[in-house]
Design an enzyme around this catalytic site. Structure first.
Site, PDB file in Angstrom:
ATOM      1  CG  ASP A  41      -1.658   1.450   1.252  1.00 31.65           C
ATOM      2  OD1 ASP A  41      -2.485   1.955   0.256  1.00 31.65           O
ATOM      3  OD2 ASP A  41      -1.284   2.238   2.443  1.00 31.65           O
ATOM      4  CG  ASP A  43      -1.197   7.507   0.512  1.00 25.51           C
ATOM      5  OD1 ASP A  43      -1.064   8.931   1.072  1.00 25.51           O
ATOM      6  OD2 ASP A  43      -2.368   8.158  -0.021  1.00 25.51           O
ATOM      7  CD  GLU A  88     -10.318   4.550   5.285  1.00 28.96           C
ATOM      8  OE1 GLU A  88      -9.527   4.150   6.215  1.00 28.96           O
ATOM      9  OE2 GLU A  88     -10.603   5.462   4.535  1.00 28.96           O
ATOM     10  CB  SER A 156      -1.617   3.603  -3.920  1.00 27.12           C
ATOM     11  OG  SER A 156      -3.170   4.735  -3.036  1.00 27.12           O
ATOM     12  CB  ALA A 157      -7.924   3.692  -1.916  1.00 24.83           C
ATOM     13  CE  LYS A 205      -5.430  -0.058  -1.478  1.00 25.19           C
ATOM     14  NZ  LYS A 205      -4.626   0.078  -0.582  1.00 25.19           N
ATOM     15  CG  ASP A 230      -2.392   2.112   6.257  1.00 28.35           C
ATOM     16  OD1 ASP A 230      -2.414   3.104   6.974  1.00 28.35           O
ATOM     17  OD2 ASP A 230      -2.626   1.495   5.200  1.00 28.35           O
TER      18      ASP A 230
END
Length: 292
Positions: A41, A43, A88, A156-157, A205, A230
């Site tokens: 990931d 961020d 979230e 990555s989102a 993902k 994370d």
């Protein structure tokens, strides 16, 4: 084996089953580093969560904090953040419950951004002026993987254009790095008109991984995966890997430690609690490539 990697005794390291970690590492060392790929990931995994007590920005935050968007737009995005971010990270809600809300959040956020007609040529400046920071030890991680031709897949989102700019400005956007993210679509005059393709968010993902099976196809000779994430949503990033032999999952637990620690220990092989460095992943990568 675990004893051969002194960094695994760092105070930030938690493992539910050190014996299992040892077995995975032994198996991966035996197979050789040419069978390894790293899936990460971005961020708050490859980038810092905080520096000197101050939160570091995500790809989206870099835009939010820049002068590429109006104050009004900034306010609207902040309202969305304050509404959806607590959802979230709410450990009491299931992923199924969160999913439609995450889609709602990012669809609304992207729509607001598109209205701003953001200029492509100003993205580099926005990154340069931001407080974005890769985690300590990033140079070793990116350079060592490149030297050993180990693919680094970043899921990555966030916003791909910004993410690439962060690693480009850090001087580590090497040829072995491949990014799957949300990319901006600019018109012929360089103004943002839309986002390309399907929305990638924190909980899909897996779909992103499966959509990119063509890419994973090329990596069929690399059935051993080191996964860095994370969030619990990051655990599905390797689902597109065919005939996987071993996967070692390392999770950064950045905040809300007490309420989330157990779920991270249940899901990740190694949990790094409030560790702003890449010291442990680097030690493992060095171990796998025979650099003790």
């Amino acid at each position: 084996m675990v004893s051969e990697i002194p960094e695994l005794s760092n105070p930030s390291v938690c493992m539910r089953d050190p014996q299992r970690v040892e077995e995975i590492l032994q198996s991966m060392v035996k197979a050789g580093s040419n069978t390894v790929q790293v899936i990460a990931d971005f961020d708050m995994t490859l980038t810092r969560f905080a520096y000197k007590g101050k939160r570091c920005p995500t790809c989206h935050n870099i835009l939010d904090n820049s002068n590429l968007i109006s104050n009004e737009c900034r306010e609207e995005l902040k309202v969305l953040l304050d509404t959806y971010y607590p959802i979230e990270i709410d450990s009491a809600r299931s992923i199924a419950e969160k999913l439609p809300l995450m889609v709602e959040w990012w669809t609304k956020a992207h729509k607001i951004m598109v209205q701003q007609k953001i200029r492509k040529d100003l993205l580099a400046t926005a990154v340069r002026d931001s407080d974005a920071m890769l985690r300590e030890g990033y140079q070793l991680l990116f350079d060592h993987l490149h030297e050993h031709s180990i693919p680094l897949l970043i899921f990555s989102a966030g916003i791909g254009d910004i993410l690439e700019e962060v690693i480009r400005q850090a001087g580590v956007f090497h040829s072995n790095v491949k990014v799957f993210s949300n990319y901006m679509d600019f018109d012929e005059s360089g103004l943002l008109k839309a986002f390309k393709g399907e929305l990638i968010h924190i909980y899909n993902k897996r779909e992103g991984a499966l959509l990119n099976t063509g890419h994973f196809q090329e990596l069929r000779t690399r059935p051993n995966v080191l996964l860095l994430g994370d969030s619990l949503g990051d655990l599905t990033m390797a689902d597109g890997v065919q005939d996987m032999e071993n996967i070692l999952k390392i999770g950064f637990l950045n905040d809300k430690v007490e309420e989330r620690k157990q779920s991270y220990l249940d899901s990740y092989d190694i949990v790094l609690v409030q560790d702003e460095t890449l010291e442990v992943p680097n030690a493992i990568i060095l171990h796998l490539t025979g650099n003790k």
